[in-house]
Design an enzyme around this catalytic site. Structure first.
Site, short mmCIF file in Angstrom:
data_model
loop_
_atom_site.label_atom_id
_atom_site.label_comp_id
_atom_site.label_asym_id
_atom_site.label_seq_id
_atom_site.Cartn_x
_atom_site.Cartn_y
_atom_site.Cartn_z
N GLY A 69 0.78 -1.22 0.00
CA GLY A 69 0.00 0.00 0.00
C GLY A 69 0.82 1.27 0.00
CB THR A 70 3.87 2.32 1.85
OG1 THR A 70 3.29 2.20 3.16
CG2 THR A 70 4.82 3.51 1.83
CG ASN A 153 -5.14 4.32 8.96
OD1 ASN A 153 -5.52 5.36 8.43
ND2 ASN A 153 -4.08 4.29 9.76
CD GLN A 181 -7.21 -0.61 7.45
OE1 GLN A 181 -7.90 -1.53 7.86
NE2 GLN A 181 -5.92 -0.51 7.76
N GLY A 202 -2.20 -6.69 0.12
CA GLY A 202 -2.51 -8.07 0.45
C GLY A 202 -2.74 -8.35 1.92
CG HIS A 203 -0.30 -6.54 5.14
ND1 HIS A 203 -0.30 -6.05 6.43
CD2 HIS A 203 -0.06 -5.47 4.35
CE1 HIS A 203 -0.04 -4.76 6.41
NE2 HIS A 203 0.11 -4.39 5.16
CB THR A 239 12.03 -9.35 -10.99
OG1 THR A 239 13.17 -9.07 -11.81
CG2 THR A 239 11.59 -10.78 -11.19
CB CYS A 327 5.55 5.82 19.91
SG CYS A 327 5.81 6.15 21.65
#
Length: 390
Positions: A69-70, A153, A181, A202-203, A239, A327
């Site tokens: 995503g980033t 998020n 999200q 994906g995650h 690749t 933080c």
């Protein structure tokens, strides 16, 4: 055994995605090679592209694979701004909601610092919803692009993406949305909304880390971030990670296909969690929209305590969630999302996000309810010593 309630950070990988990835890890082939093994790898990639396109309502050729995503957010914000600004140097402004993910905000601010862009932060209301009237006022001929996330998020608030697109397009401005999200939790349709670019990864929906995609209209000019072999329409060289892409597509297909049942089940768990936590801690405040919200998101503030302290006390009891504040160098900082929503600093710093997902169960909710009372009282006592207001 821990109760995992941090699905908004990352989700357990679905068994089907593991199987798809493992199958490709046992094979050899570079998707750019012309021999048989390369062609087999290319076929897997193109089938994955078709699967994802069908799931989010776009054309296969509009799916550009990225490392997550980033990267997709950076490619959208920087790539669209460069292309639009090169076409018309007057287009310098970037309109972004004040509650965007830092992948969008930091990319936009980088352009302002290094390329002369002007970043305009769009206001949201107390629930985190975009002020459409203020947004329309901000639109003009000097705007290069708009980026408004589909779902936040932190607090889970959903944005009126279709209305944003309609207003922006009336001024000839393309719209990017970070839907990391949203995909698999709420209906997401690129074609129906008319959005020009969309980020997914994906995650967040049962796939592996390290793979994602930017959906971007083929006719929309986009300048590359990285250069090399010319893969992915020459806007994202490198690749291709065939095993990860195969797993990603499998996860997207399953998450979108199961979305309605998922939303009903997880939404019921979320509602039960919120109701029971507020019964135990009556001073707890729910943040975000009650109507326009992700089904798995429960974001609450616990007055008089530091969210970080409460997080660690819950973690000691086997409950894993996340804090609403970031933080930096060991110094707690209030969430920019909550501050943009008009919350005070103490309120913002006392926040926790409980996010449920496909592996969540009633036992997870029970674990939160069993631990939250004593953890809050201990964190509140520490907050009194620190001088936090209740």
């Amino acid at each position: 055994m821990s109760a995992y309630l941090d699905h908004a950070a990352t989700t357990p990988v679905l068994p089907e995605a593991v199987a798809a990835m493992t199958d490709q890890l046992l094979r050899v082939g570079n998707a750019s090679s012309l021999h048989a093994s390369g062609r087999d790898a290319r076929r897997v990639v193109e089938e994955a592209r078709e699967t994802i396109a069908a799931a989010v309502g776009c054309r296969p050729g509009e799916v550009v694979f990225t490392s997550g995503g980033t990267e997709a957010d950076n490619l959208a914000v920087k790539g669209l701004w460069w292309a639009r600004h090169d076409e018309d140097p007057r287009r310098r402004r970037i309109l972004v909601s004040a509650i965007e993910h830092h992948a969008v905000l930091d990319a936009a601010h980088w352009l302002a610092e290094h390329e002369g862009a002007e970043v305009v932060l769009l206001e949201v209301d107390g629930e985190g919803r975009l002020d459409l009237a203020a947004f329309e006022t901000a639109l003009a001929d000097d705007v290069a692009l708009v980026s408004v996330m589909w779902a936040n998020n932190e607090v889970g608030t959903l944005q009126p993406v279709e209305e944003v697109v309609a207003l922006a397009h009336a001024h000839g401005v393309p719209v990017h949305t970070d839907a990391v999200q949203a995909v698999g939790q709420v209906p997401v349709d690129v074609g129906a909304t008319g959005v020009d670019a969309l980020t997914l990864t994906g995650h967040k929906l049962g796939g592996p880390c390290g793979v994602g995609a930017l959906v971007v209209r083929r006719e929309l000019p986009l300048t590359a971030l990285q250069h090399g072999g010319g893969q992915e329409r020459d806007v994202r060289s490198g690749t291709l990670d065939v095993p990860a892409i195969a797993a990603f597509a499998t996860a997207v297909e399953l998450a979108v296909g199961r979305r309605e049942k998922y939303a009903a089940r997880v939404g019921a768990l979320r509602d039960d969690l919120v109701r029971r936590v507020v019964e135990v801690v009556p001073s707890a405040v729910v943040n975000g929209s009650t109507e326009h919200r992700l089904p798995g998101n429960a974001h609450l503030s616990f007055p008089g305590c530091e969210g970080d302290s409460l997080l660690m006390l819950l973690d000691a009891q086997g409950v894993e969630c996340s804090t609403g504040s970031a933080c930096s160098a060991g110094v707690p900082q209030a969430s920019h999302v909550l501050l943009a929503m008009g919350c005070g600093d103490d309120h913002a710093r006392s926040s926790l996000r409980f996010s449920l997902g496909h592996s969540s169960t009633p036992a997870d909710v029970d674990a939160v309810v069993a631990a939250i009372g004593a953890a809050y009282e201990r964190a509140r006592r520490a907050g009194v010593v620190a001088g936090l207001s209740a």
